[in-house]
Design a protein around this motif. Structure first.
Motif, PDB file in Angstrom:
ATOM      1  N   ALA A 180       8.440   0.745  -3.343  1.00  0.00           N
ATOM      2  CA  ALA A 180       7.150   0.562  -3.996  1.00  0.00           C
ATOM      3  C   ALA A 180       6.049   0.658  -2.949  1.00  0.00           C
ATOM      4  N   ILE A 181       5.130   1.604  -3.122  1.00  0.00           N
ATOM      5  CA  ILE A 181       4.071   1.838  -2.142  1.00  0.00           C
ATOM      6  C   ILE A 181       2.727   1.986  -2.848  1.00  0.00           C
ATOM      7  N   GLY A 182       1.649   1.741  -2.104  1.00  0.00           N
ATOM      8  CA  GLY A 182       0.303   1.888  -2.635  1.00  0.00           C
ATOM      9  C   GLY A 182      -0.641   2.378  -1.564  1.00  0.00           C
ATOM     10  N   LYS A 183      -1.810   2.879  -1.990  1.00  0.00           N
ATOM     11  CA  LYS A 183      -2.801   3.405  -1.051  1.00  0.00           C
ATOM     12  C   LYS A 183      -4.204   3.119  -1.563  1.00  0.00           C
ATOM     13  N   ASP A 184      -5.071   2.625  -0.670  1.00  0.00           N
ATOM     14  CA  ASP A 184      -6.501   2.463  -0.899  1.00  0.00           C
ATOM     15  C   ASP A 184      -6.821   1.333  -1.878  1.00  0.00           C
ATOM     16  N   ILE A 217      -5.470   1.037   5.098  1.00  0.00           N
ATOM     17  CA  ILE A 217      -4.845   1.357   3.812  1.00  0.00           C
ATOM     18  C   ILE A 217      -5.608   2.458   3.078  1.00  0.00           C
ATOM     19  N   ARG A 218      -6.878   2.677   3.457  1.00  0.00           N
ATOM     20  CA  ARG A 218      -7.704   3.627   2.709  1.00  0.00           C
ATOM     21  C   ARG A 218      -7.086   5.019   2.651  1.00  0.00           C
ATOM     22  N   ASN A 219      -6.483   5.454   3.727  1.00  0.00           N
ATOM     23  CA  ASN A 219      -5.946   6.817   3.769  1.00  0.00           C
ATOM     24  C   ASN A 219      -4.449   6.861   4.077  1.00  0.00           C
ATOM     25  N   ARG A 220      -3.780   5.710   3.970  1.00  0.00           N
ATOM     26  CA  ARG A 220      -2.351   5.662   4.290  1.00  0.00           C
ATOM     27  C   ARG A 220      -1.597   4.899   3.208  1.00  0.00           C
ATOM     28  N   TRP A 221      -0.392   5.351   2.939  1.00  0.00           N
ATOM     29  CA  TRP A 221       0.488   4.625   2.043  1.00  0.00           C
ATOM     30  C   TRP A 221       1.070   3.417   2.783  1.00  0.00           C
ATOM     31  N   VAL A 222       1.124   2.272   2.089  1.00  0.00           N
ATOM     32  CA  VAL A 222       1.769   1.075   2.652  1.00  0.00           C
ATOM     33  C   VAL A 222       2.748   0.523   1.621  1.00  0.00           C
ATOM     34  N   HIS A 223       3.760  -0.177   2.109  1.00  0.00           N
ATOM     35  CA  HIS A 223       4.664  -0.878   1.208  1.00  0.00           C
ATOM     36  C   HIS A 223       3.897  -1.991   0.500  1.00  0.00           C
TER      37      HIS A 223
END
Length: 737
Positions: free
Chosen positions: A597-601, A617-623
């Motif tokens: 599960a990942i999200g971005k921005d 987080i604005r331009n990168r996917w994070v868990h």
């Protein structure tokens, strides 16, 4: 308990209530969809024959079973994944009916545990809806409180995957509780259960049926010192007393063989001490009238949670038409009492917070069996909600800055009061057709329209389609697509509130505060269900979710309240496998799931986060913080002397997790250590002579005394560390009459 986080966010927050269930050993696997002839008892070719009113008195069990089956057919799975927990399974699990509902649900595939009683299904946060006899309850405020109890249930089910159109609002999973009745749970029982850590839980239940009337009532009180997870790995937490009271009554009147009215009322009242994390030192440079130091062991924080609900339902069959129409109400409140000095020194704010939500609504589900090929289902739901929040916050004004830029605060705290109220509406309509194209091929297609008018106004048409193919009597394949619309939790922290805390010890680094938006998803699911040979069942499933404005929640203040925020984009995908065996006195099951599960921005409630985290987080996917790569569960039960009047049931279960996320070199950049726990139960029943109706039980929780961490206090939206329960021995006696 020491926590380092900003407090402005706690002015208003909501959490989905979290409840639990337990795979019924052999019932824990997905259940193949029923065929057309079985799907709508009491309608059309299902064989419904008008019955005399006298049958209600002469054959009440038959009438009740037929009406229960008709109610279940209003909301079939139709290609979704369903995990059922029958009454036998609920007795087999260690702790039996005393098991908290969230601990039961951990035995289903893809269900990960979190702190405060939360569960995460298939990589979602708290988007879990709870239904009682098919009626969806609005969201409440309870976080670590379990308002619904396992002892209420005759059976439970957890439905997930590509859901049919009748399921809206919260769509990660649907947990339905079929409440006991005087027919399936006749007579009375009293129970005393307890043991280590001052654990004491007396309970009672009574069921009776006479003519057209049926009654079931149950209640319990719970006192222990394990109300909330321990913030350390020690055997006992400091300051963790909990007192809880739960009750439920169900009254049913069967007017005729095709009509019944039921009233369900439930209460939950819980008080918690917030456990402390010893040996912490205040480091914010705050003074409260000359006091600059405080022992974290001596903090005295408390939280009280109340939930009351009522459901009035009418079920009616008219020829080939079946419907259930219900009105319901739910009141939920939360009150947090701080340690006035300690909270200020450790967190920069000492805040008394009170919140309440009053929800009233209605739901109607209708099934019309047109012919042997088509069954039309349609219905509506609506919740009207009133949210009230008030806070009294003690903070220290900032009077300057040191040479290194760190703030200098006044030693004379000030009080900031805030209050708000809002009335809102959530509503949904659906229409779907179950079409049997061929004897072994069924397609269920439909559309749902949902809308929300609260702090934001939005709506969406959502198509749904599921295809189920049974090439053989032992093999079922399914594939589905669902468009989802998830309204945001009913809350908002206003810009005015944020500005009030600027230049104080509770100031946020940022003031940006985008409104939390509804989540919109494309969800795909497919799998196979196979009976290998009698008693052995295997299931495989895969899913993928693509989200816009993915909703997540975090704890950003001392009150244990969850505040929502959006990721602009989100993706969740995973795989599940389940295996079960059930024959004679032996039952076995095992589940394993992999998820990402990942999200971005982050696009809303930005003031809750640091500028560095938002920029990364604005331009990168994070868990996501609740992303757990591997989740598993297994269990076994065996009945010794099962053919005698004194059977001895032995059972064990296990939960495995690879660990939730924590901060590393990046936000949520590492996984916490993996863990497993094993529970064991022995239950001795007596069915004759002087001990007739007596049941003795012994439960060993975390048998191997594994030390494991659920949260380490870091991560996006994570407020404090929590550890799992250490070895606990509990015992009980139940007398039935």
């Amino acid at each position: 308990m020491f926590r380092q986080f900003r407090i402005a966010a706690v002015v208003s927050a909501t959490s989905a209530q979290i409840v639990t269930s337990y795979p019924a050993i052999a019932q824990s696997a997905p259940i193949p969809p029923t065929n057309r002839a079985e799907a709508a008892p009491g309608n059309g070719s299902s064989g419904h024959v008008p019955q005399a009113v006298s049958d209600i008195v002469d054959k009440p069990e038959q009438v009740t079973v037929r009406l229960d089956r008709a109610r279940s057919a209003l909301q079939p799975s139709l290609g979704a994944q369903v995990y059922r927990f029958g009454s036998g399974a609920l007795h087999n699990i260690p702790q039996g009916e005393n098991t908290p509902l969230n601990q039961v649900l951990l035995q289903a595939p893809g269900v990960a545990q979190d702190s405060f009683g939360q569960i995460h299904v298939r990589g979602d946060h708290n988007e879990v809806q709870f239904r009682i006899d098919g009626v969806q309850l609005p969201e409440g405020l309870a976080v670590f409180g379990q308002s619904l109890q396992t002892r209420f249930a005759n059976n439970l089910s957890l439905t997930t995957g590509a859901l049919p159109a009748q399921y809206g609002f919260l769509t990660a999973a649907v947990i339905n509780i079929d409440v006991k009745t005087g027919i399936n749970a006749p007579g009375g029982e009293v129970s005393l259960y307890g043991g280590a850590r001052d654990y004491l839980q007396p309970s009672f239940a009574y069921g009776a049926s006479a003519g057209r009337w049926d009654l079931f009532v149950t209640g319990d009180t719970l006192h222990n010192r394990i109300g909330i997870e321990n913030p350390t790995s020690s055997f006992n937490a400091v300051h963790d007393l909990s007192n809880q009271y739960h009750g439920l009554t169900k009254l049913t009147f069967t007017a005729d063989a095709d009509t019944r009215v039921s009233l369900i009322a439930g209460i939950s009242d819980a008080e918690y001490q917030i456990p402390n994390n010893p040996e912490q030192v205040p480091d914010l440079g705050i003074s409260d009238n000359g006091i600059t130091n405080y022992k974290s062991r001596d903090l005295t924080e408390h939280q009280k949670e109340i939930t009351d609900f009522g459901i009035l339902s009418l079920q009616k069959q008219i020829g080939s038409l079946t419907l259930q129409s219900s009105v319901f109400t739910r009141y939920s409140s939360l009150y947090y009492s701080p340690d006035p000095i300690g909270d200020l020194l450790f967190d920069g704010i000492g805040q008394t917070a009170a919140r309440s939500v009053m929800s009233t609504g209605w739901q109607t589900d209708t099934s019309w069996r047109i012919n042997d090929s088509h069954t039309l289902r349609f219905g509506e739901q609506a919740f009207i909600e009133r949210n009230i929040a008030s806070t009294n916050s003690v903070v220290s004004p900032q009077i300057g800055s040191a040479f290194d830029g760190s703030p200098i605060y006044s030693n004379m705290p000030v009080s900031i009061q805030s209050g708000s109220g809002k009335t809102g509406l959530v509503y949904g309509l659906y229409l779907q057709d179950e079409w049997s194209i061929l004897p072994r091929l069924t397609i269920n297609y439909g559309v749902r329209f949902d809308g929300v008018s609260e702090y934001v106004s939005a709506s969406q048409f959502s198509p749904r389609v599921n295809v189920v193919w049974r090439p053989t009597s032992s093999t079922t394949l399914h594939a589905g697509y669902s468009r989802y619309f998830t309204p945001p939790p009913f809350e908002e922290v206003t810009n005015d509130t944020i500005s009030r805390f600027q230049n104080t010890s509770a100031a946020s680094e940022l003031t940006q505060n985008g409104k939390v938006q509804p989540e919109r998803d494309h969800y795909f699911d497919g799998g196979i269900d196979q009976i290998l040979f009698p008693g052995v069942h295997i299931g495989l499933d895969a899913y993928y979710k693509q989200a816009t404005n993915l909703i997540d929640e975090g704890q950003f203040g001392a009150p244990i309240i969850l505040s929502a925020f959006n990721y602009a984009k989100g993706e969740v995908h995973g795989y599940e496998a389940s295996l079960s065996y059930d024959k004679g006195p032996l039952s076995l099951y095992g589940n394993v799931a992999w998820s990402r599960a990942i999200g971005k921005d982050i696009t809303s409630s930005q003031f809750d986060f640091s500028a560095d985290d938002l920029a990364y987080i604005r331009n990168r996917w994070v868990h996501l913080d609740h992303d757990q790569r591997w989740t598993g569960s297994a269990g076994a039960a065996y009945a010794l002397f099962h053919a005698t009047t004194h059977p001895l049931r032995t059972s064990a279960d296990m939960v495995v997790g690879s660990g939730l996320r924590a901060d590393g070199s990046t936000p949520n950049g590492r996984a916490l250590p993996g863990y497993y726990t094993v529970n064991l139960a022995l239950v001795q029943s007596f069915k004759s002579l002087v001990l007739r109706g007596t049941v003795l039980r012994l439960d060993l929780l975390n048998l191997l005394d594994r030390r494991y961490i659920i949260r380490d206090g870091s991560g996006i939206g994570v407020g404090a560390p929590q550890y799992g329960l250490r070895r606990t021995i509990l015992a009980g006696i139940t007398q039935r009459f």
